[in-house]
Design a protein around this motif. Structure first.
Motif, mmCIF file in Angstrom:
data_model
loop_
_atom_site.group_PDB
_atom_site.id
_atom_site.type_symbol
_atom_site.label_atom_id
_atom_site.label_comp_id
_atom_site.label_asym_id
_atom_site.label_seq_id
_atom_site.Cartn_x
_atom_site.Cartn_y
_atom_site.Cartn_z
ATOM 1 N N PRO A 163 25.175 13.998 56.003
ATOM 2 C CA PRO A 163 25.089 13.992 54.541
ATOM 3 C C PRO A 163 24.037 12.981 54.101
ATOM 4 O O PRO A 163 23.999 11.865 54.614
ATOM 5 N N LEU A 164 23.178 13.411 53.185
ATOM 6 C CA LEU A 164 22.072 12.550 52.749
ATOM 7 C C LEU A 164 22.312 12.029 51.333
ATOM 8 O O LEU A 164 22.126 10.853 51.046
ATOM 9 N N GLY A 170 27.592 20.985 47.592
ATOM 10 C CA GLY A 170 27.167 19.989 46.618
ATOM 11 C C GLY A 170 26.448 18.807 47.220
ATOM 12 O O GLY A 170 26.162 17.824 46.524
ATOM 13 N N MET A 171 26.145 18.909 48.527
ATOM 14 C CA MET A 171 25.463 17.808 49.216
ATOM 15 C C MET A 171 24.155 18.283 49.814
ATOM 16 O O MET A 171 24.043 19.429 50.251
ATOM 17 N N VAL A 172 23.207 17.373 49.879
ATOM 18 C CA VAL A 172 22.024 17.561 50.704
ATOM 19 C C VAL A 172 22.341 17.016 52.093
ATOM 20 O O VAL A 172 22.896 15.928 52.217
ATOM 21 N N TRP A 173 22.001 17.811 53.111
ATOM 22 C CA TRP A 173 22.221 17.401 54.502
ATOM 23 C C TRP A 173 20.866 17.237 55.179
ATOM 24 O O TRP A 173 19.910 17.950 54.870
ATOM 25 N N VAL A 174 20.784 16.306 56.101
ATOM 26 C CA VAL A 174 19.516 16.040 56.776
ATOM 27 C C VAL A 174 19.741 16.075 58.292
ATOM 28 O O VAL A 174 20.782 15.651 58.793
ATOM 29 N N THR A 197 27.774 9.141 55.911
ATOM 30 C CA THR A 197 26.393 8.840 56.292
ATOM 31 C C THR A 197 26.375 7.506 57.035
ATOM 32 O O THR A 197 26.622 6.463 56.429
ATOM 33 N N PRO A 198 26.066 7.532 58.342
ATOM 34 C CA PRO A 198 25.898 6.240 59.028
ATOM 35 C C PRO A 198 24.596 5.620 58.535
ATOM 36 O O PRO A 198 23.534 6.233 58.629
ATOM 37 N N MET A 228 28.022 5.234 54.263
ATOM 38 C CA MET A 228 28.313 5.703 52.912
ATOM 39 C C MET A 228 29.338 6.833 53.034
ATOM 40 O O MET A 228 29.125 7.787 53.783
ATOM 41 N N GLN A 229 30.429 6.686 52.305
ATOM 42 C CA GLN A 229 31.503 7.680 52.363
ATOM 43 C C GLN A 229 31.429 8.564 51.116
ATOM 44 O O GLN A 229 31.816 8.144 50.029
#
Lengths: 342, 342, 342
Positions: free
Chosen positions: B12-13, B107-111, B260-261, B268-269
């Protein structure tokens, strides 16, 4: 990544106006100094640590021209020799703090960080125009920049960043794809660019009336390694021969930057401006505000670069033609560092 | 102590709602990225450093779908190729920043942080209920947690901490000594517990009227390594057969955690909740507040653990039966890290 | 530079008044402890980390005399043994946290940081005057000092700094070039100085009426290594034989400093004063304020010294006659450290 310091050099220490009969401190090349003015008016700079227990001398008391340590009263004269130690008939010979040669020029106190025997006050920088009555001085700030001083030096050898960083102050509208030239002259690098037949840039507005005509504008960046940049920039009405050397009727300024390397990650940018027009409180205040804004724009970029450089990773770097000045300037600093004797 | 990162994975970005036509930044697996939405609506993610002087590109200007560096104007398209360099007829071929594949879901951007050739947008996580019209979505926060992301992952594989950490939100009164089970399913670990014939827990209050009757409550923790936890939890009236699979008349929620590590000490949770009841501003706000409270209770414990782990001393550790899920989950992450090609 | 800690010693942990039926924390010799009072009134001190996931026990709940971890409920009695673990019929034998012997004396809780078998509560420090009804107690603060505790110890073995650091509180006007003497007595160093026929010092003003006459003043610094300083200081009317031992009509105070080494760069200075006059709220408040001021003057110097010591450079140090006490005191601490078994 970090370049060695060039110790055998005069560095800006503090504005003369900020050094008086109180003990103050400055940090230069990772050394903390206690700084004060003697009764005779010269400036003393000593290591800010009593060699007994390492209490900062700046916490002590100025007694005449000597500093009394605030912990046990050891007292050092402005050559750094201990002249009194409590409970002892005479102080130990080994009780000595390092003293640094100083000099004053252009409203600044300068300090020699290398071998004192090599310190020559005659070599302290002084721009001829500083003593020219047709010029007036606008003294600026001491701006702390959390970046290596050579990164700031890169910036002050570099006309090409202006249009990207200083859109509202130092740049004219539009791109400026005119040719940049540079050359090394001894321990100095000069970099220059002309913009022919363009509009007046914002900081020059109101300084001289060209009747709305376009101007030829020059920027000469004189970088005196390791810590002085003088930017000669100005404008004359297009067609009056400025590029050929006729600047009889022009705006001319010298933006002088005196950089104190604090450590490998921070420096202090002292700046002042000389301009070929009389002092005028309103004009000068506007000029000072405008330049303050511009130099803070640089600060923002340079500090962000430092944060990237501090990351524990390898970067693939690209070199561009505009890096020529920076490469020469850094080579001079390396040469000066190699020949220094700290 | 620190586990290697599993680079070949979708992380998750940012919330999609937070990525638009401005340059923004995110830090993932110790890399700083500049993130923006293209004119076509997709999301670009590039290393946030110009390869010339390392100025962050995020200080620059978005021009169409390209980013112009704010220091010297080098311009990179959203594949990371330099398309323009000042003072040069064409940019150097070596001028290139790394570009990261992205995708959007839930609803999220993933990288994708690993080898781009292995990036498959079809593998980006999507819970079927997200597209089920009988479910409504409550989007939560991006909660920064100063702890290693696997410590948060431990927490999200673990039904047994609830009664100690979340007394006022997610736990019912009294101890819950019911059996916890778990198993590995591919790169997922499922951990579950049933509480039979107990009172409704606080966060479920008001969602459905069971007439004061006791309920059977389930918790299924689906941990999709390395960074996604989906907690399926709900309640049905006791005696209606929920444990046997009949959940026709129940409260059901999916608490989705997308982690997000950031680096080895922070993450970030991002969280959202799906529930099988219609959107209702008052109910949803209450639910969001209640979960925010609960996740901050975890944050407090996890950050304190991190501070202990950071101490330079050896600890004698004890392992308990409840650690089974965590051990399996961490083993999967190790396998993914070993097979990654960053 | 940093001396090893002497583990086999009683260290001040907290004022007794600050330890009750809540979980509190203290850091001693780089260890974080959870501290609480049992139902029976004694004080428990345990390592502040659950051996399962390292959650600080201080985030948990006190249940009777045991501590329940706030993450998964592991419960430890005040000997550090695990008496309950969730989901297990009996706790693992290896589940154990370290427990530290404690004792109380002079309003302080003391903790033994070394081998518990060597802890002897009979050796906890107690000044006889603490139980003498002709003396009253003025309890002071817990003053955090960001300096190595031995640097504070240096200060508390040293009469000569008073005139430089404490001009307005503890010093009389003028220099005090009287002779300082010292000697080692077992694990104690005593340092003393007399000032004959001088004015009353500021902190003594108002405690006794000498009719404006001059006094003889003594300072005896008793340093009990590694962490206790007792400064016996007082004044008697000049000519009444105080130096020969007659102190029948005098002001006498014992300033007791109980130092908790937190880590190599910080310590906590607990102090109290015994005086041979009755408790008096107004007098005591003035005395407390005056000493608080003085000890903060030391703190300022000691913290500045620590910052110099932390710099990555070599210092040429000077030793003076007044360092004799400090050298002996540090040698004792080295001996205690070498014979300790942590």
């Amino acid at each position: 990544m970090n370049a060695a310091f060039a110790y055998d050099a005069w560095y800006p220490l503090a504005w003369s106006r900020d050094v008086g009969r109180e003990l103050t401190t400055r940090r230069v090349l990772e050394e903390d100094l206690v700084v004060y003015r003697t009764e005779g008016g010269s400036v003393a700079a000593l290591d800010d640590a009593c060699p007994h227990r390492l209490a900062p001398l700046s916490l002590g008391t100025l007694r005449g021209d000597a500093v009394e340590c605030g912990y046990h009263g050891l007292t050092f004269d402005c050559s750094g020799s201990c002249v009194s130690a409590p409970g002892m008939p005479r102080p130990p010979l080994s009780a000595q703090v390092r003293s640094y040669p100083t000099s004053e020029s252009m409203g600044m106190v300068w300090v020699w960080m290398g071998d004192p025997r090599r310190a020559d006050p005659a070599q302290v920088f002084r721009l001829p125009q500083y003593d020219d009555p047709t010029y007036s001085v606008v003294e600026g700030d001491a701006l702390p920049v959390q970046a290596n001083y050579l990164s700031l030096a890169d910036n002050l050898c570099d006309p090409t960043h202006v249009v990207y960083v200083h859109k509202t102050t130092l740049a004219s509208a539009g791109r400026e794809e005119t040719r940049v030239q540079h050359e090394r002259q001894g321990n100095k690098v000069v970099t220059w660019r002309w913009v022919i037949d363009g509009p007046l840039i914002p900081v020059f507005q109101g300084l001289k009336d060209f009747g709305g005509a376009n101007v030829d504008r020059w920027h000469y960046y004189h970088y005196h390694a390791p810590c002085i940049a003088v930017i000669d920039f100005g404008s004359a009405r297009t067609g009056t021969g400025a590029p050929e050397g006729n600047r009889d009727d022009c705006i001319q300024m010298y933006a002088c930057h005196f950089i104190t390397p604090i450590d490998q990650r921070s420096c202090m940018q002292h700046w002042l401006v000389l301009k070929n027009s009389p002092a005028d409180p309103a004009v000068d205040a506007r000029l000072r505000d405008s330049l303050r804004l511009a130099f803070n724009e640089d600060k923002r970029v340079l500090e962000a670069i430092q944060r990237n450089e501090d990351k524990p990773r390898e970067w693939k770097r690209v070199h561009l033609a505009l890096d020529g000045s920076s490469i020469k300037m850094r080579r001079i600093v390396e040469e000066m560092a190699a020949s220094s004797s700290a």
